[in-house]
Design a protein around this motif. Structure first.
Motif, mmCIF file in Angstrom:
data_model
loop_
_atom_site.group_PDB
_atom_site.id
_atom_site.type_symbol
_atom_site.label_atom_id
_atom_site.label_comp_id
_atom_site.label_asym_id
_atom_site.label_seq_id
_atom_site.Cartn_x
_atom_site.Cartn_y
_atom_site.Cartn_z
ATOM 1 N N ARG A 839 0.215 -1.578 0.149
ATOM 2 C CA ARG A 839 -0.391 0.168 -0.158
ATOM 3 C C ARG A 839 0.903 1.028 -0.168
ATOM 4 O O ARG A 839 0.810 2.557 -0.858
ATOM 5 N N LYS A 840 2.237 1.644 0.888
ATOM 6 C CA LYS A 840 2.822 2.531 1.263
ATOM 7 C C LYS A 840 3.852 2.316 -0.129
ATOM 8 O O LYS A 840 3.724 3.611 -1.255
ATOM 9 N N ALA A 841 3.921 1.109 -1.114
ATOM 10 C CA ALA A 841 5.197 1.816 -1.786
ATOM 11 C C ALA A 841 4.233 1.743 -3.378
ATOM 12 O O ALA A 841 4.870 2.681 -4.233
ATOM 13 N N VAL A 842 2.805 1.632 -3.511
ATOM 14 C CA VAL A 842 1.413 2.053 -4.932
ATOM 15 C C VAL A 842 1.890 3.476 -3.874
ATOM 16 O O VAL A 842 2.101 4.504 -5.819
ATOM 17 N N GLU A 843 1.184 4.011 -3.125
ATOM 18 C CA GLU A 843 0.768 5.232 -2.772
ATOM 19 C C GLU A 843 2.196 6.198 -3.405
ATOM 20 O O GLU A 843 2.729 7.071 -3.822
ATOM 21 N N LEU A 844 3.778 5.688 -2.820
ATOM 22 C CA LEU A 844 5.039 6.539 -3.271
ATOM 23 C C LEU A 844 5.384 6.416 -4.046
ATOM 24 O O LEU A 844 4.936 7.394 -5.769
ATOM 25 N N GLU A 857 0.857 -3.530 -8.439
ATOM 26 C CA GLU A 857 -0.459 -4.311 -8.450
ATOM 27 C C GLU A 857 -0.229 -6.134 -8.442
ATOM 28 O O GLU A 857 -1.184 -6.439 -7.521
ATOM 29 N N GLU A 858 -0.013 -6.204 -9.628
ATOM 30 C CA GLU A 858 0.200 -8.052 -9.567
ATOM 31 C C GLU A 858 0.823 -8.194 -8.761
ATOM 32 O O GLU A 858 0.745 -9.246 -7.919
ATOM 33 N N ALA A 859 2.084 -7.581 -8.088
ATOM 34 C CA ALA A 859 2.995 -8.604 -6.649
ATOM 35 C C ALA A 859 2.023 -8.673 -5.635
ATOM 36 O O ALA A 859 2.045 -9.265 -4.816
ATOM 37 N N TRP A 860 1.720 -6.821 -5.713
ATOM 38 C CA TRP A 860 0.575 -7.434 -4.134
ATOM 39 C C TRP A 860 -0.501 -8.697 -3.927
ATOM 40 O O TRP A 860 -0.850 -8.629 -3.101
ATOM 41 N N GLY A 861 -1.274 -8.410 -5.424
ATOM 42 C CA GLY A 861 -1.963 -9.779 -5.447
ATOM 43 C C GLY A 861 -1.112 -10.895 -5.510
ATOM 44 O O GLY A 861 -2.254 -11.334 -4.342
ATOM 45 N N ASP A 862 0.086 -10.783 -5.703
ATOM 46 C CA ASP A 862 0.737 -12.583 -5.555
ATOM 47 C C ASP A 862 1.280 -12.470 -3.987
ATOM 48 O O ASP A 862 0.637 -13.807 -3.098
ATOM 49 N N TYR A 863 1.426 -11.478 -3.215
ATOM 50 C CA TYR A 863 1.086 -11.643 -1.497
ATOM 51 C C TYR A 863 0.397 -11.501 -1.243
ATOM 52 O O TYR A 863 -0.150 -12.684 0.391
ATOM 53 N N LYS A 868 -3.211 -15.408 1.695
ATOM 54 C CA LYS A 868 -4.639 -16.578 2.270
ATOM 55 C C LYS A 868 -5.745 -15.380 1.089
ATOM 56 O O LYS A 868 -6.867 -15.964 2.346
ATOM 57 N N GLN A 869 -5.237 -14.077 1.592
ATOM 58 C CA GLN A 869 -6.358 -13.052 1.209
ATOM 59 C C GLN A 869 -6.854 -13.068 0.165
ATOM 60 O O GLN A 869 -6.582 -11.871 -1.083
ATOM 61 N N MET A 870 -7.300 -14.091 -0.113
ATOM 62 C CA MET A 870 -8.108 -14.137 -2.341
ATOM 63 C C MET A 870 -9.054 -12.916 -2.733
ATOM 64 O O MET A 870 -8.816 -12.423 -3.299
ATOM 65 N N ASN A 875 -9.369 -7.709 -7.072
ATOM 66 C CA ASN A 875 -9.127 -6.203 -7.908
ATOM 67 C C ASN A 875 -7.519 -5.305 -8.101
ATOM 68 O O ASN A 875 -7.794 -5.009 -9.250
ATOM 69 N N HIS A 876 -6.694 -6.491 -7.140
ATOM 70 C CA HIS A 876 -5.350 -5.939 -7.369
ATOM 71 C C HIS A 876 -5.346 -6.717 -9.351
ATOM 72 O O HIS A 876 -4.282 -5.970 -9.598
ATOM 73 N N TYR A 877 -5.163 -7.802 -8.871
ATOM 74 C CA TYR A 877 -5.274 -8.486 -10.358
ATOM 75 C C TYR A 877 -5.656 -8.078 -11.569
ATOM 76 O O TYR A 877 -5.138 -8.119 -12.227
ATOM 77 N N ILE A 878 -7.133 -7.196 -11.442
ATOM 78 C CA ILE A 878 -8.089 -7.342 -12.285
ATOM 79 C C ILE A 878 -7.616 -5.692 -12.988
ATOM 80 O O ILE A 878 -6.897 -5.483 -14.155
ATOM 81 N N GLU A 879 -6.632 -5.063 -11.989
ATOM 82 C CA GLU A 879 -5.793 -3.768 -11.737
ATOM 83 C C GLU A 879 -4.963 -4.007 -12.714
ATOM 84 O O GLU A 879 -4.226 -2.932 -13.931
ATOM 85 N N SER A 880 -4.269 -4.801 -12.482
ATOM 86 C CA SER A 880 -2.815 -5.225 -13.188
ATOM 87 C C SER A 880 -3.238 -5.923 -14.747
ATOM 88 O O SER A 880 -2.640 -6.032 -15.405
ATOM 89 N N GLY A 881 -4.777 -6.744 -14.815
ATOM 90 C CA GLY A 881 -4.879 -7.381 -15.899
ATOM 91 C C GLY A 881 -4.723 -8.561 -15.857
ATOM 92 O O GLY A 881 -4.737 -9.100 -16.821
#
Length: 1656
Positions: A839-844, A857-863, A868-870, A875-881
């Motif tokens: 979150r802080k990384a994307v904002e920065l 965003e994709e890395a955030w989704g993988d994380y 286990k926060q599916m 939305n992060h995967y959608i944002e990343s396509g």
């Protein structure tokens, strides 16, 4: 009671050698005899002498013969003998428990006069009488004696009552005195009771009366208060002498008195209240009886005599054998001895109230006794010898006894449960309950002692099927009631009665605590459960696991072991506990931890010292350590500090052991100084709180006593400086600052930098705090402090140091925050990414690096997925396509609609794999339409079918399956799925699947395996109604084996097998049910037979009452006689129908006669009033002595018949003198004459006739003359001589008679000469008439001698032409016969010709006969079996003659079993419609139908000829007078049958006509009144089977098997016609004489039919 001599124990001597006294040991194992030489002989129970010892005088100086032994008695424990001596002393000898033990004098009691009599009724108390008149008591414990009472007269006898609580003495002046130690509430008086007319040397105290006898030869029975009840006077009997001694049976019901050569027996009759004298036991040369001793069990009586003999007698009322295992001996009305035949162990069963004991039964695995009296019930344990007698009113023998509990007997009667503790004569308790299964009742009686509880007796039982009640049997209070939501099927309390385990029908195991009232569930699916004996450990089985609760208080702590079998038993012995498990054919045992069991029991009982002592014996291991820990905890809680100290020492916890040691010292010191319990001192309580780490509680205890320094000392010792400083601050302690300095110094010394840094921070030294935080490895705290203080944030050196420490410690997010604070964005972004702070990384990145946002965003989704926060990752995967990742995340987050939405937006084919996964979800939430749509899109139609199948939506599944699968695949799919549902217990769903694919048999099998019989019957009734009854019966047998009797009865009745239900109830002793079934469903006499068998099982009065109730007492007696149950018949007749007794005796006698038991049969014939039958029986057996005895004694009229029978036998044995004597005694001289004549003893016959029947002498002489001529050569010579004399004297008539009387066949020439001489004399000298008579007598004789010409000449001499011709014909001299006839009497020529024809016929000269008489020749051919010639000759005659012999030949062929040849015969010669031939035609037709293996194409010629034959016959009858007659109609039916057979045989050769063959075979079933029924159904069944008509084939072949069984049994009554109700197939058909199908073929059909049943 009767006395029976058993054996002589001591042989009498020739002179006087008096047996002075005798005694039996109370334990029945020893018998002592003292002889005149003062030696005591010891015998064992069997009467074998095993030991002896000599008595000793009071003073040795007087010598060994200075005294005599007057009496002796065993001690109650049978280890001592008291000896009463005339030298004023009583010795008590200790004889030991084993034979051969040393005999030691244990007590001696000196007296002031001679001891005359002695008894030992109770422990330590010997009662004896003295010559001076005193009755005294000797105490073996104190070795002192005292006077009970004193009289002025010599004590001659002494006796006690049955219980031994009272004594009675007889004195020389006739006085009888009574004294009670305990009158047992009887209220009887003490002191002088009565005065007997003479000294009562024979004195006996029975249960209800007193008997006395003496020198006056009278026996007097006195009442309890001394009044005379009866007197037996023998003074007039010269053989009787004085009564010298008496003995009472142990039960007090019988008394025996001894006199000279005789023992008199008196038995008390409770009903009449008097004594009955039995037959006295008289023994010649026995002489005076001087001593009597009755064995304590009442079975033996010993008598000592004046001559030194000792005789042993058996004394019992009756004796019987029970189950071939036990012998029951009734030694009195109220006393029975039960002896185990295999072990020899005996129990004496006695009614303490004197009631008469009925039949004794041994029950409960041959361990427990049950007996009834009129008012009490006796129970006993054979193993422990504990006996009980409780008040019990008779209930008709309907009680049910249960012996599962070894300490108490459970009695169930009319809905009431009664408990009787063995050895206790009071009923323990009674409750009302209808549930009498031993598994539903738990009784605990003092099985494990508890502290403070003396008597612990509890009962748990069912009030109703869901409610348990617990009762305290001591107080009678209800301890608790357990209400449950399901039926209870098992319950049991633990041995202390504090815990109750119970199981319900759902196999759930529950625990109920009686003290707390709490109920909990401890196990599901419990198939076995049991308390471990002697403990509170529980063993249970849960499916395939062994579950053990070593501590049931903690039900959640269970030890489990995997099992491969079932638990069958639990054994605990020799310090070892094993669980026995069957694994297939093997039996294995699992050993439990005995330490845990023993330890747990001690802990549960609160006996910590016992627990510690037990643990001391064990080696230290993991389990032992756990037990020491448990004990330490419990002992601390119970404040048993010394045990706790020992526990911690054993555990090696030195600190706690030392701490507790110091605590114990403090407690002991305080207790010693101040008294009381030292554990209540504040220091002890505080130390215990410290031990529990409850320092605040310890602080409270100290502060309550204002012990501030002790609190601070405690905290300092524990290094709890904060708490110590807090206490000092609160109390304003002067050492507060020193404490703080000491605290910081201690922190530094101990390297507690973090805590020191916090102290510095609190003091405002931020730089020092940062340094300490970094030194402590806490850069995050240092960063927090640096970011909060501007002076530190501007210090680059401090920031770099902190950042380096953070990165090194992987605190990336905090390092990123620190870098962002100092505007180093690149380093901050790297740290955020490493620390996953996206979150802080994307904002920065949005501010500083926009191109990196998508990757972030994709890395955030993988994380997030990794975390286990599916849901958050979608939305992060959608944002990343990343669409596929988004779908995966949506599925993982169970966002199914979102996953479908994303999936439907995809255009490439790779996403199709997700349809199945999503569809499976919708199937699981029952949104089947959506799931189906998704399965179809994903090309997974089979999965959709499985989904509908599992959901039970068979229509939708079937629609899909039909679209995409073959019928075979659909069937396999449904069957396999149905079997899976069956395993899951979903039977209705499985049934629907089976039904869908037309597999009802598999559904039936499924329900049968699952014991769901109602459903099984429902399906059988629907799909196989013909097998419904058979199925009911089969189920009934299975249910009967499982003891589900009511259900079994229902199925038996539904299966029309009421006898099975009756036999089932009989086998379970449920007669009322058996009678009900027989009456409601059996035949007219069925219930009578059941009532008879019921009554027989009851016996006695109960049987009579039952039969009277049903009004069939006489019928039952007749049935008993017919079944040879004569004892039962006698019993019934004696009890209620005495007029039938003679008839029973007669039937019994006839039965015994058939069995060869003639003596017993004789007695029965006499009792039946039929002595004549007994006489005839003996006569038939030639037992003349018996016959004579019975006749003389009971039937004098039969004596003559016996004598005649004996005479006949003697004649047959050629003992003529005896025979003659017998007949003359019987006044039958005519029979003697007859027998002499038959024996050819004419002289004796004539002698008897002259003497006794002179009027018949002439007739006898004439007869003698006739017989003389019949004799051999010696008789012939006499006759010839007589004849010559008559001839010489001119007595030609008598001479002729004599010559004619000669018949010596051995001399033919002599015979011819004599007879010719007679004829010559007759012709010459006698008249014409007489001459003719003689010649007609001589002629036949000559022809017999083949002297035909001589005979003919004699006939011709007297013009007897016809006789002469006959003589020539008999001699086959045909020419002479014809010449004589022609010359002398032409009328006889035809006669000669006829005789000649007969001669040819007889000689078989048929060819010659043809020319003489054709018809005779034809008959001759027929008789000789020359049918070809016969028919050939007959065919040359007319049509009628021909068919006469064709009919004869046909009859012959049918008898020979060749009907086919008969058919050919008529085909060849025509078929006349003669009524006399109709039986031949019918017989031929029947025989052709009966032939085997004719159902084939090769037999067409025969069936075609038969059809032609029948057609020709019917056409001929139509033209004759037989038209439209019954015979005509019958032959028309035969024509139709023949036509069917011919048509079927013709069609056999063509496969395309197989259906025609089947239909013809079935059509033939309409004619089974003519066609053999078994053959018709067999052929129809095979034909239907051949064309695939399986159902019809099954019905016909099943009918064939029923017919075959009926043929074997000889009747068709058992046939079931339900399958042919609406058809024209006849029900009533003739029973074939034999089976028309081979046994092998029948067995093939028998094997095929069940297979077809399973498939249908």
């Amino acid at each position: 009671m009767q006395l029976k001599h058993l054996k002589t124990l001591l042989t009498p001597q020739d002179g006087a050698a008096k047996v002075t006294c005798m005694a039996w040991a109370p334990n029945n194992s020893r018998f002592a005899v003292c002889t005149v030489d003062r030696v005591v002989l010891l015998y064992d129970e069997q009467g074998e002498r095993r030991d002896k010892f000599s008595t000793k005088p009071a003073d040795a100086k007087y010598g060994k013969k200075s005294y005599t032994v007057k009496a002796m008695a065993f001690s109650p424990d049978s280890t001592k003998i008291a000896i009463a001596q005339t030298d004023d002393i009583i010795y008590v000898y200790k004889i030991g428990e084993d034979w051969g033990d040393k005999k030691v004098i244990s007590n001696k009691f000196l007296q002031t006069s001679a001891v005359t009599c002695l008894i030992w009724p109770a422990d330590h108390a010997i009662v004896f009488g003295l010559a001076e008149g005193k009755v005294r008591l000797a105490n073996t414990k104190t070795n002192k004696s005292s006077t009970v009472y004193a009289t002025e007269s010599y004590v001659v006898s002494l006796t006690s009552n049955v219980s031994g609580k009272g004594i009675m003495s007889g004195h020389a002046d006739g006085t009888v005195v009574r004294y009670f130690f305990d009158d047992e509430g009887s209220g009887e008086s003490q002191g002088k009771v009565f005065t007997h007319p003479c000294p009562p040397y024979a004195l006996a105290w029975g249960a209800n009366s007193i008997i006395a006898g003496g020198c006056d030869k009278k026996v007097v029975a006195y009442g309890k208060e001394g009044h005379v009840l009866q007197t037996f006077d023998y003074s007039r009997d010269r053989t009787e002498k004085e009564f010298t001694v008496a003995a009472t049976s142990p039960s007090g019901q019988s008394v025996v008195l001894g006199s000279y050569d005789r023992l008199r027996v008196f038995n008390w009759s409770p009903r009449r209240g008097t004594w009955d004298e039995a037959s006295p036991k008289e023994i010649p040369n026995l002489y005076t009886i001087t001593a009597l001793a009755w064995k304590k069990d009442g079975s033996r009586l010993c008598a000592g005599t004046l001559c030194g003999g000792v005789e042993q007698f058996d004394c019992c009322l009756r004796r019987s054998i029970y189950k071939n295992k036990f012998e029951t001996t009734y030694v009195g009305l109220s006393q029975v001895i039960v002896r185990n035949l295999s072990t020899g162990m005996r129990v004496v069963l006695k009614s303490h109230y004197g009631y008469e004991i009925d039949e004794v039964k041994i029950m409960g695995k041959d361990r427990f006794l049950v007996a009834h009296t009129s008012d009490t019930l006796l129970l006993g344990d054979l193993m422990t010898n504990k006996l009980s007698e409780v008040a019990w009113q008779g209930s008709g023998g309907n009680e049910k006894f249960f012996f599962e509990n070894e300490t108490v007997c459970m009695i169930f009667n009319a809905g009431e449960l009664t408990l009787v503790e063995y050895g206790n004569n009071e009923i323990l308790g009674s409750v009302r309950t209808e549930f009498m299964n031993p598994h539903l009742i738990s009784v605990r009686l003092n099985e494990r002692k508890r502290k403070g509880v003396e008597d612990n007796k509890k009962l748990a039982y069912l009030i109703d099927i869901k409610t348990i009640a617990i009762v305290d049997l001591v107080s009678g209070y209800n301890l608790g009631t357990v209400s449950h939501d399901s039926k209870v099927d098992w319950l049991e309390m633990n041995e202390t009665g504090r815990k109750l385990l119970f199981r319900d029908k759902k196999l759930r195991l529950h625990l109920y605590d009686l003290e707390s009232g709490e109920k909990s569930t401890v196990l599901s699916f419990c198939s076995y459960v049991q308390w471990v004996p002697g403990s509170d450990v529980v063993v249970a089985q849960n499916r395939s696991a062994l579950c053990v609760w070593y501590n049931i208080h903690s039900a959640e702590r269970v030890t489990m072991f995997p099992l491969r079998g079932d638990i069958v038993d639990l054994e605990r012995s020799n310090g070892k506990t094993e669980v026995i498990v069957t694994e297939g054919v093997n039996t294995v045992s699992y050993t439990l931890d005995e330490g845990l069991i023993e330890f747990g029991t001690a802990i549960d009982d609160g006996d910590y010292y016992r627990a510690a002592a037990f643990l001391e014996t064990l080696e230290m291991c993991a389990e032992t350590e756990a037990m020491w820990k448990t004990l330490s905890k419990l002992s601390l809680e119970a404040q048993q500090l010394h045990i706790a100290e020992r526990c911690f020492a054993a555990l090696g916890d030195v600190s706690k052991a030392r701490f507790l040691n110091e605590t114990n010292k403090i407690a002991d010191r305080v207790a010693k100084e101040f008294g009381g319990d030292g554990t209540e001192h504040y220091q002890v309580k505080a130390r215990l709180a410290m031990l529990e780490k409850n320092y605040k509680l310890a602080e409270m205890y100290f502060m309550e006593q204002n012990a501030i320094d002790e609190v601070m000392e405690m905290y300092q010792e524990l290094h709890m400086w904060d708490d110590c400083i807090a206490v000092a601050e609160a109390k304003g302690h002067p050492e507060l600052e020193n404490l703080r300095r000491s605290y910081y110094a201690w922190l530094m010394e101990t390297n507690q930098n973090e805590r020191a840094g916090e102290v510095k921070e609190s003091e405002g030294d931020c730089m020092g705090a940062v340094n300490l935080f970094l030194k402590a490895g806490l850069p995050a705290k240092a960063a927090r402090l640096a970011m909060a203080r501007d002076e530190l944030a501007t210090n680059a050196d401090v920031i770099n140091r902190i950042a380096s420490a953070l990165i090194k410690g992987e605190f990336y997010e905090r390092a990123g925050d620190l870098f962002e604070r100092i505007r180093n964005n690149q380093r901050a972004l790297e740290c955020y990414r490493k620390g996953s702070a996206f979150r802080k990384a994307v904002e920065l990145a949005r501010v500083a690096f926009p191109s990196d946002v998508v990757k972030l965003e994709e890395a955030w989704g993988d994380y997030l997925v990794q975390q286990k926060q599916m849901d958050a990752a979608i939305n992060h995967y959608i944002e990343s396509g990343c669409s596929e990742k988004a779908i995966e995340a949506a599925i993982g987050a169970r966002q199914w609609k979102k996953a479908v939405h994303i999936l439907e937006l995809q255009e490439h084919q790779g996403a199709g794999k997700y349809y199945q996964r999503i569809a499976q979800h919708y199937a699981s939430i029952q949104e089947y339409e959506v799931a189906e749509r998704l399965f179809v899109k994903g090309d997974q139609i089979k999965a959709a079918i499985d989904m509908y199948t599992q959901a039970g939506r068979w229509e939708e599944a079937h629609k899909l399956a039909v679209k995409c699968m073959t019928p075979e695949e659909v069937s396999d799919l449904y069957v396999s799925r149905a079997k899976e549902l069956e395993k899951e217990g979903k039977y209705k769903e499985a049934e629907r699947l089976f039904a869908t694919v037309d597999q009802p048999d598999q559904a039936i099998t499924m329900y049968k395996k699952s014991n769901m019989y109602d459903d099984m019957i429902r399906l059988v009734a629907r799909h196989h109604p013909d097998l419904l009854q058979e199925t009911h019966v089969h189920l009934a047998k299975e249910l009967e084996a499982e003891s589900r009797l009511q259900e079994a009865e229902y199925h038996y009745l539904e299966g029309q097998e009421w006898k099975g239900a009756v036999n089932m109830y009989r086998g379970h002793d449920m007669w009322e049910e058996a009678f009900r079934v027989a009456k409601n469903h059996g035949g007219a006499g069925a219930h009578k037979q059941v009532a008879y068998l019921w009554a027989k099982s009851l016996g006695g009065e109960a049987a009579v009452k039952l039969l009277n109730k049903f009004g069939m007492l006489e019928t039952a007696i007749d049935l008993a006689m017919d079944n040879c149950s004569f004892e039962f018949a006698f019993e019934l007749a004696r009890l209620s129908l005495k007029q039938k007794i003679p008839e029973v005796h007669l039937k019994h006698a006839m039965f015994l006669e058939d069995e060869g038991k003639f003596a017993e049969a004789e007695a029965e014939f006499v009792k039946a009033g039929k002595p004549k039958e007994a006489v005839l029986m003996y006569v038939h057996q030639q037992d003349w002595t018996g016959a004579q005895r019975v006749a003389e004694a009971h039937d004098p009229d039969s004596v003559g018949d016996v004598l005649v029978g004996q005479a006949k036998t003697c004649f047959e044995q050629r003992d003529f003198q005896k025979a003659e004597a017998y007949l003359l005694r019987a006044q039958r001289p005519e029979l003697a004459i007859k027998y002499y004549k038959e024996a050819d003893m004419w002289s004796d016959a004539i002698r008897i006739c002259k003497e006794y029947l002179p009027g018949k002498l002439g007739i006898l002489q004439e007869e003698y003359e006739r017989e003389a001529s019949k004799k051999g050569p010696r008789g012939v010579e006499g006759v010839l001589e007589q004849a010559r004399e008559w001839e010489q004297t001119g007595e030609y008539a008598r001479a002729v008679d004599c010559y004619l009387r000669v018949k010596d066949t051995s001399n033919v020439a002599l015979l011819e000469k004599c007879w010719m001489k007679a004829a010559e004399l007759a012709i010459k000298f006698l008249g014409q008439e007489r001459a003719v008579d003689v010649v007609q007598a001589v002629g036949p004789r000559l022809t017999q001698l083949r002297k035909y010409s001589a005979a003919a000449e004699l006939y011709l001499n007297l013009d007897l032409i016809k006789d002469a011709v006959d003589a020539f014909i008999e001699g086959e001299e045909w020419n002479k016969a014809k010449r004589v006839a022609k010359e002398l009497d032409p009328r006889l020529e035809d006669y000669v010709d006829q005789c000649y024809k007969e001669h040819l016929k007889n000689q078989g000269k048929v060819d010659s006969l043809v020319g003489v008489d054709v018809m005779a020749a034809l008959d001759m051919y027929a008789e000789r079996g020359q049918w070809e010639k016969c028919l050939e000759t007959a065919s040359k005659q007319n049509y009628k003659v021909l068919h006469k012999y064709v009919a004869l030949y046909s009859t012959h062929l049918i008898k020979e079993g060749d009907p086919e040849k008969v058919l050919n015969l008529y085909i060849q010669h025509g078929v006349p419609a003669n009524p006399q031939n109709f039986n031949i035609y019918k017989r031929m037709f029947q025989e052709l139908l009966n032939q085997k293996d004719r159902d084939n194409a090769e037999s067409y010629r025969m069936w075609g000829d038969l059809r032609d034959f029948m057609l020709a016959l019917c056409e001929s009858m139509t033209k004759s007078s037989e038209a439209n007659s019954p015979a005509h109609e019958e032959f028309e039916q035969m024509l139709l049958i023949a036509h069917y057979y011919a048509s079927r045989s013709a069609a056999r050769g063509l496969d395309q006509l197989s259906a025609i063959v089947a239909k013809l075979s079935i059509s033939l079933l309409r004619h089974t009144e003519l066609i053999p029924a078994d053959k018709a159904f067999y052929e129809a069944g095979l034909a239907a089977k051949a064309v695939g008509w399986e159902n019809m084939a099954f019905i016909f072949l099943n009918r064939f098997l029923d017919l075959a069984d009926g043929i074997d049994e000889g009747n068709l009554d058992a046939l079931d016609h339900s399958d042919f109700q609406d058809t024209d197939i006849p029900f009533e058909v003739p029973l074939p004489a034999k089976l028309h199908v081979s046994v092998e073929k029948r067995e093939e059909i028998r094997d095929w039919v069940p297979q077809t049943t399973a498939c249908v």
